[in-house]
Design a protein around this motif. Sequence first.
Motif, PDB file in Angstrom:
ATOM      1  N   THR A  64       0.855  -1.187   0.000  1.00 41.19           N
ATOM      2  CA  THR A  64       0.000   0.000   0.000  1.00 41.19           C
ATOM      3  C   THR A  64       0.884   1.228   0.000  1.00 41.19           C
ATOM      4  OG1 THR A  64      -1.672  -1.198   1.260  1.00 41.19           O
ATOM      5  CG2 THR A  64      -1.868   1.198   1.200  1.00 41.19           C
ATOM      6  N   THR A  66       1.041   5.695  -0.407  1.00 40.41           N
ATOM      7  CA  THR A  66       0.360   6.983  -0.419  1.00 40.41           C
ATOM      8  C   THR A  66       1.369   8.054  -0.808  1.00 40.41           C
ATOM      9  OG1 THR A  66       0.808   7.414   1.919  1.00 40.41           O
ATOM     10  CG2 THR A  66      -1.268   6.316   1.407  1.00 40.41           C
ATOM     11  N   ARG A  70      -1.304  11.395  -8.705  1.00 38.82           N
ATOM     12  CA  ARG A  70      -2.718  11.015  -8.791  1.00 38.82           C
ATOM     13  C   ARG A  70      -3.038  10.475 -10.185  1.00 38.82           C
ATOM     14  NH1 ARG A  70      -5.939  14.834 -11.105  1.00 38.82           N
ATOM     15  NH2 ARG A  70      -7.765  14.328  -9.845  1.00 38.82           N
ATOM     16  N   LEU A  71      -3.839   9.408 -10.182  1.00 37.16           N
ATOM     17  CA  LEU A  71      -4.349   8.812 -11.419  1.00 37.16           C
ATOM     18  C   LEU A  71      -3.238   8.393 -12.378  1.00 37.16           C
ATOM     19  CD1 LEU A  71      -7.341  11.260 -11.995  1.00 37.16           C
ATOM     20  CD2 LEU A  71      -7.374   9.022 -10.842  1.00 37.16           C
ATOM     21  N   ALA A  87      -3.003   1.044 -10.145  1.00 38.38           N
ATOM     22  CA  ALA A  87      -3.478   2.348 -10.588  1.00 38.38           C
ATOM     23  C   ALA A  87      -3.660   3.230  -9.357  1.00 38.38           C
ATOM     24  CB  ALA A  87      -4.792   2.203 -11.336  1.00 38.38           C
ATOM     25  N   ASN A  88      -2.965   4.358  -9.317  1.00 38.35           N
ATOM     26  CA  ASN A  88      -3.118   5.297  -8.209  1.00 38.35           C
ATOM     27  C   ASN A  88      -4.479   5.971  -8.312  1.00 38.35           C
ATOM     28  OD1 ASN A  88      -0.458   4.614  -7.961  1.00 38.35           O
ATOM     29  ND2 ASN A  88       0.352   6.636  -8.370  1.00 38.35           N
ATOM     30  N   ASP A  89      -5.105   6.201  -7.156  1.00 42.46           N
ATOM     31  CA  ASP A  89      -6.387   6.891  -7.162  1.00 42.46           C
ATOM     32  C   ASP A  89      -6.181   8.410  -7.207  1.00 42.46           C
ATOM     33  OD1 ASP A  89      -5.862   7.784  -4.537  1.00 42.46           O
ATOM     34  OD2 ASP A  89      -7.258   6.361  -3.616  1.00 42.46           O
ATOM     35  N   ALA A  90      -7.263   9.167  -7.091  1.00 40.54           N
ATOM     36  CA  ALA A  90      -7.203  10.628  -7.200  1.00 40.54           C
ATOM     37  C   ALA A  90      -6.421  11.279  -6.068  1.00 40.54           C
ATOM     38  CB  ALA A  90      -8.608  11.203  -7.254  1.00 40.54           C
ATOM     39  N   THR A  91      -6.165  10.535  -4.982  1.00 46.65           N
ATOM     40  CA  THR A  91      -5.368  11.084  -3.871  1.00 46.65           C
ATOM     41  C   THR A  91      -3.917  10.616  -3.910  1.00 46.65           C
ATOM     42  OG1 THR A  91      -5.864   9.277  -2.327  1.00 46.65           O
ATOM     43  CG2 THR A  91      -7.434  11.122  -2.410  1.00 46.65           C
ATOM     44  N   LYS A  93      -3.029   7.304  -3.847  1.00 48.55           N
ATOM     45  CA  LYS A  93      -2.919   6.061  -3.082  1.00 48.55           C
ATOM     46  C   LYS A  93      -3.100   4.866  -4.012  1.00 48.55           C
ATOM     47  CE  LYS A  93      -4.953   3.484   0.731  1.00 48.55           C
ATOM     48  NZ  LYS A  93      -5.995   3.428   1.751  1.00 48.55           N
ATOM     49  N   PHE A  94      -2.397   3.762  -3.704  1.00 51.38           N
ATOM     50  CA  PHE A  94      -2.587   2.531  -4.461  1.00 51.38           C
ATOM     51  C   PHE A  94      -2.446   1.336  -3.528  1.00 51.38           C
ATOM     52  CE2 PHE A  94       1.975   2.830  -4.355  1.00 51.38           C
ATOM     53  CZ  PHE A  94       2.379   1.517  -4.193  1.00 51.38           C
TER      54      PHE A  94
END
Length: 181
Positions: A64, A66, A70-71, A87-91, A93-94
């Motif tokens: 995990t 952080t 983003r994206l 795939a990293n999220d909008a914050t 994080k993956f």
Amino acid sequence: DLGGNFSTTQVVPGTASTVGTPGAKTIAATDSSGITALATFTTPPRTLIISPAEGLGDIVVTVTGTGYGRLTPTVVSFAATMVATAANDATGKFTATFRVPAQAAVGSHTVAATDSTFPVLSQSASFTVLSPSIQIVPARGAPGSSVRVVGRHYPGFTGIRAVNFGDGVVPLVGVTTDRWG
């Protein structure tokens, strides 16, 4: 506008997380006459957590992260070999999982996560492949006495062929490790 206000949406460059330490950054807006206003923007620290952080070859590990771009995609490697993508999220994080190679040598190995921003954001952590061990209970006894041999960190579901007592070998039949080794 006529009141001297403006609004704009900007993409925070990857360098905001890499210049100095993550945290508060000063943002400046300067007009054409040289008037400047300042505000603070905070970039999160980059983290990489692996769970578990130790085990045997062929174990599944969850990674995990952080504070990444983003994206964007992130590549996870084990001992410099790619083992997963996420795939990293909008914050930023993956989460990814990978299986430690069954043939991984005993000892510490680097797990790294690298995203595709420019400049690249990367973080690493260590995974330790454990060495097999045994415990003898009791640790002392006369010839002919019974002892319990407890093995740890062998591959799961592996047959144990023999136990050596110095120069005496006791062949074993039907002794198999559990799924945790």
